[in-house]
Design a protein around this motif. Structure first.
Motif, PDB file in Angstrom:
ATOM      1  N   ASN A 111       0.826  -1.206   0.000  1.00 49.65           N
ATOM      2  CA  ASN A 111       0.000   0.000   0.000  1.00 49.65           C
ATOM      3  C   ASN A 111       0.867   1.266   0.000  1.00 49.65           C
ATOM      4  O   ASN A 111       0.589   2.227  -0.744  1.00 49.65           O
ATOM      5  CB  ASN A 111      -0.915  -0.030   1.233  1.00 49.65           C
ATOM      6  CG  ASN A 111      -1.811   1.177   1.307  1.00 49.65           C
ATOM      7  OD1 ASN A 111      -1.681   2.005   2.195  1.00 49.65           O
ATOM      8  ND2 ASN A 111      -2.715   1.312   0.356  1.00 49.65           N
ATOM      9  N   THR A 115       0.863   3.771  -3.153  1.00 52.83           N
ATOM     10  CA  THR A 115       0.387   5.140  -2.926  1.00 52.83           C
ATOM     11  C   THR A 115       1.456   6.144  -3.361  1.00 52.83           C
ATOM     12  O   THR A 115       1.161   7.118  -4.078  1.00 52.83           O
ATOM     13  CB  THR A 115       0.028   5.335  -1.430  1.00 52.83           C
ATOM     14  OG1 THR A 115      -0.924   4.334  -1.072  1.00 52.83           O
ATOM     15  CG2 THR A 115      -0.559   6.710  -1.176  1.00 52.83           C
ATOM     16  N   ASN A 153      -5.765   0.523   0.352  1.00 57.78           N
ATOM     17  CA  ASN A 153      -6.261   1.378   1.434  1.00 57.78           C
ATOM     18  C   ASN A 153      -5.937   2.862   1.190  1.00 57.78           C
ATOM     19  O   ASN A 153      -4.787   3.221   0.966  1.00 57.78           O
ATOM     20  CB  ASN A 153      -5.618   0.898   2.747  1.00 57.78           C
ATOM     21  CG  ASN A 153      -6.174   1.627   3.944  1.00 57.78           C
ATOM     22  OD1 ASN A 153      -7.323   2.070   3.929  1.00 57.78           O
ATOM     23  ND2 ASN A 153      -5.358   1.770   4.970  1.00 57.78           N
TER      24      ASN A 153
END
Ligand code: PGA
Length: 253
Positions: A111, A115, A153
């Motif tokens: 994640n 990101t 997420n």
């Protein structure tokens, strides 16, 4: 409408610079007439800057096999988004099962990497997939759900424009055992529902979901014809220009 198919070749720890430049030269020629399909190759880090100039102005994009979340700093062995963009990478593979299995990468790390990549304009190909033991225990959808939810997420519908998911059942990678089209489509449809739940129907439908695991010229067309299979992440067969070109052409149908 199905999104533009995306076929990527993951060269893993194969090909010296000399071999990589020869492979990409042959591949360029083999697919120079192909339109309407996104194509990428992911050489080893040492070959990226030699392959990059050969791909300029072609229909093949450059990908790395991983990327770190920090801009720079004390992270021995890692490469930042800016370093990859400087070379000319458009994509990074993130969370490949070999990274998870042998190098301890977690959903949280995936994640952070994804990101950082996306927010700096580098496309992220996030890999997910169950092991044989997990499949046999009936846990495939549960495992994949956790990988997708934790891996994505905090990402938004805007971020999803630079996102690709690769579903790669671990038991099918490099083994010659390919998932049946029904097995693959079932998991892809599940991933699609998770993407729509997170990003909304329109953005979720536009995210490409690649299948990976023993994709070959002989099985590519059937896999790529499934409604939620939008491309392939190809390991072994991407090391042969003719085979990889045949897989790319299978996406034309
Ligand atoms: P394979 O590898 O095509 O050799 O099974 C796929 C992958 O690991 O991305």
């Amino acid at each position: 409408m199905k999104p533009t198919p995306f076929i990527a070749g993951n060269w893993k720890m194969n090909e010296t610079i000399a071999e990589a430049t020869a492979l990409v030269t042959a591949l360029k020629d083999a697919v120079k007439d192909v339109k309407g399909i996104d194509i990428a190759v992911a050489p080893t880090a040492t070959a990226l800057s030699s392959v990059a100039p050969l791909l300029k102005g072609t229909n093949i994009a450059l990908s790395s096999q991983n990327v770190h979340w920090a801009d720079h700093g004390a992270f021995t062995g890692e490469i930042s988004v800016n370093m990859l963009k400087e070379i000319g990478c458009a994509w990074a593979i993130i969370g490949h099962s070999e990274r998870r299995q042998y190098f301890g990468e977690t959903n949280e790390g995936v994640n952070k990497r994804a990101t950082a990549a996306i927010r700096a304009g580098l496309g992220a190909i996030i890999c997910v997939g169950e092991t044989l033991a997990e499949r046999e225990a009936g846990k495939t959808l549960e495992v994949v759900s956790t990988q997708v939810k934790e891996g994505l997420n905090g990402l938004t519908a805007e971020d999803s424009k630079l996102l690709v998911i690769a579903y790669e059942p671990v038991w099918a990678i490099g083994t010659g055992k390919v998932a049946t089209t029904a097995q693959a489509q079932e998991v892809h449809a599940h991933i699609r529902s998770l993407l729509k739940a997170q990003f909304g129907d329109e953005a979720g439908a536009a995210v490409r979901i690649q299948y990976g695991g023993s994709v070959k010229p002989g099985n590519a067309a059937e896999l790529l014809a499934q409604p939620d299979i939008n491309g392939a992440l190809v390991g072994g067969a991407s090391l042969k220009a003719a085979d990889f070109a045949a897989i790319i052409r299978a996406a034309l149908n």
